[in-house]
Write a protein that holds these residues in place. Structure first.
Motif, mmCIF file in Angstrom:
data_model
loop_
_atom_site.group_PDB
_atom_site.id
_atom_site.type_symbol
_atom_site.label_atom_id
_atom_site.label_comp_id
_atom_site.label_asym_id
_atom_site.label_seq_id
_atom_site.Cartn_x
_atom_site.Cartn_y
_atom_site.Cartn_z
ATOM 1 N N LYS A 53 14.079 11.394 -27.701
ATOM 2 C CA LYS A 53 15.309 11.153 -26.952
ATOM 3 C C LYS A 53 14.971 10.936 -25.486
ATOM 4 O O LYS A 53 14.268 11.749 -24.887
ATOM 5 C CB LYS A 53 16.238 12.366 -27.006
ATOM 6 C CG LYS A 53 16.818 12.704 -28.329
ATOM 7 C CD LYS A 53 17.727 13.897 -28.153
ATOM 8 C CE LYS A 53 18.131 14.509 -29.461
ATOM 9 N NZ LYS A 53 18.864 15.745 -29.281
ATOM 10 N N ASP A 54 15.466 9.878 -24.902
ATOM 11 C CA ASP A 54 15.349 9.617 -23.467
ATOM 12 C C ASP A 54 13.921 9.760 -22.963
ATOM 13 O O ASP A 54 13.673 10.365 -21.922
ATOM 14 C CB ASP A 54 16.268 10.549 -22.675
ATOM 15 C CG ASP A 54 17.721 10.386 -23.077
ATOM 16 O OD1 ASP A 54 18.117 9.242 -23.373
ATOM 17 O OD2 ASP A 54 18.453 11.390 -23.095
ATOM 18 N N GLY A 55 12.955 9.245 -23.685
ATOM 19 C CA GLY A 55 11.561 9.297 -23.246
ATOM 20 C C GLY A 55 10.892 10.646 -23.431
ATOM 21 O O GLY A 55 9.807 10.873 -22.910
ATOM 22 N N VAL A 56 11.530 11.550 -24.162
ATOM 23 C CA VAL A 56 10.987 12.886 -24.403
ATOM 24 C C VAL A 56 10.836 13.069 -25.917
ATOM 25 O O VAL A 56 11.753 12.792 -26.681
ATOM 26 C CB VAL A 56 11.923 13.978 -23.840
ATOM 27 C CG1 VAL A 56 11.411 15.362 -24.170
ATOM 28 C CG2 VAL A 56 12.070 13.812 -22.336
ATOM 29 N N ILE A 57 9.658 13.542 -26.331
ATOM 30 C CA ILE A 57 9.417 13.817 -27.747
ATOM 31 C C ILE A 57 9.671 15.295 -27.990
ATOM 32 O O ILE A 57 9.141 16.140 -27.270
ATOM 33 C CB ILE A 57 7.972 13.460 -28.139
ATOM 34 C CG1 ILE A 57 7.695 11.981 -27.882
ATOM 35 C CG2 ILE A 57 7.715 13.807 -29.600
ATOM 36 C CD1 ILE A 57 6.246 11.596 -28.044
#
Length: 121
Positions: A91-95
């Motif tokens: 999500k939003d560049g976060v794993i």
């Protein structure tokens, strides 16, 4: 304040969801492709931490700072989830990997050639 000041049409019964920027259907939106192609600039270090906030006390391993395009980030997320044998999301560049798997994720990222730091406690 008028209704038009709020940003305009976001859904149409004819074509579904609309882009608030270019006011085109999402399937035809050109600005979404430009946003997806943009790679976030970072310091080149991937940070791995464990979080429990807002998750009912359940631990989640969070990977931030991987400067990869969206498709490659999703692929990296799949590799990390497979290495830990668990689920997760991007999500939003976060794993986010379900569970406390910080050490496994750090080792997996290092084996893939990333510079990794443990963040948080």
């Amino acid at each position: 304040m008028r209704l038009s000041d709020l940003g305009g049409l976001v859904y149409s019964t004819e074509s579904g969801r609309m882009c608030p920027t270019c006011r085109q259907p999402l399937a035809q939106c050109a600005c979404a492709a430009a946003r997806a192609a943009a790679v976030p600039a970072g310091d080149g270090i991937v940070r791995v931490s464990r979080e429990t906030k807002g998750r009912g006390g359940k631990a989640v391993t969070v990977v931030k700072g991987a400067a990869l395009p969206a498709a490659e980030l999703v692929q990296l997320g799949k590799q990390l989830k497979a290495a830990c044998g668990t689920g997760g999301t991007v999500k939003d560049g976060v794993i986010e990997v379900q569970g406390d798997h910080v050490e496994r994720v750090v080792q997996a990222l290092q084996s893939l050639g990333h510079r990794v730091k443990r963040a948080g406690g």
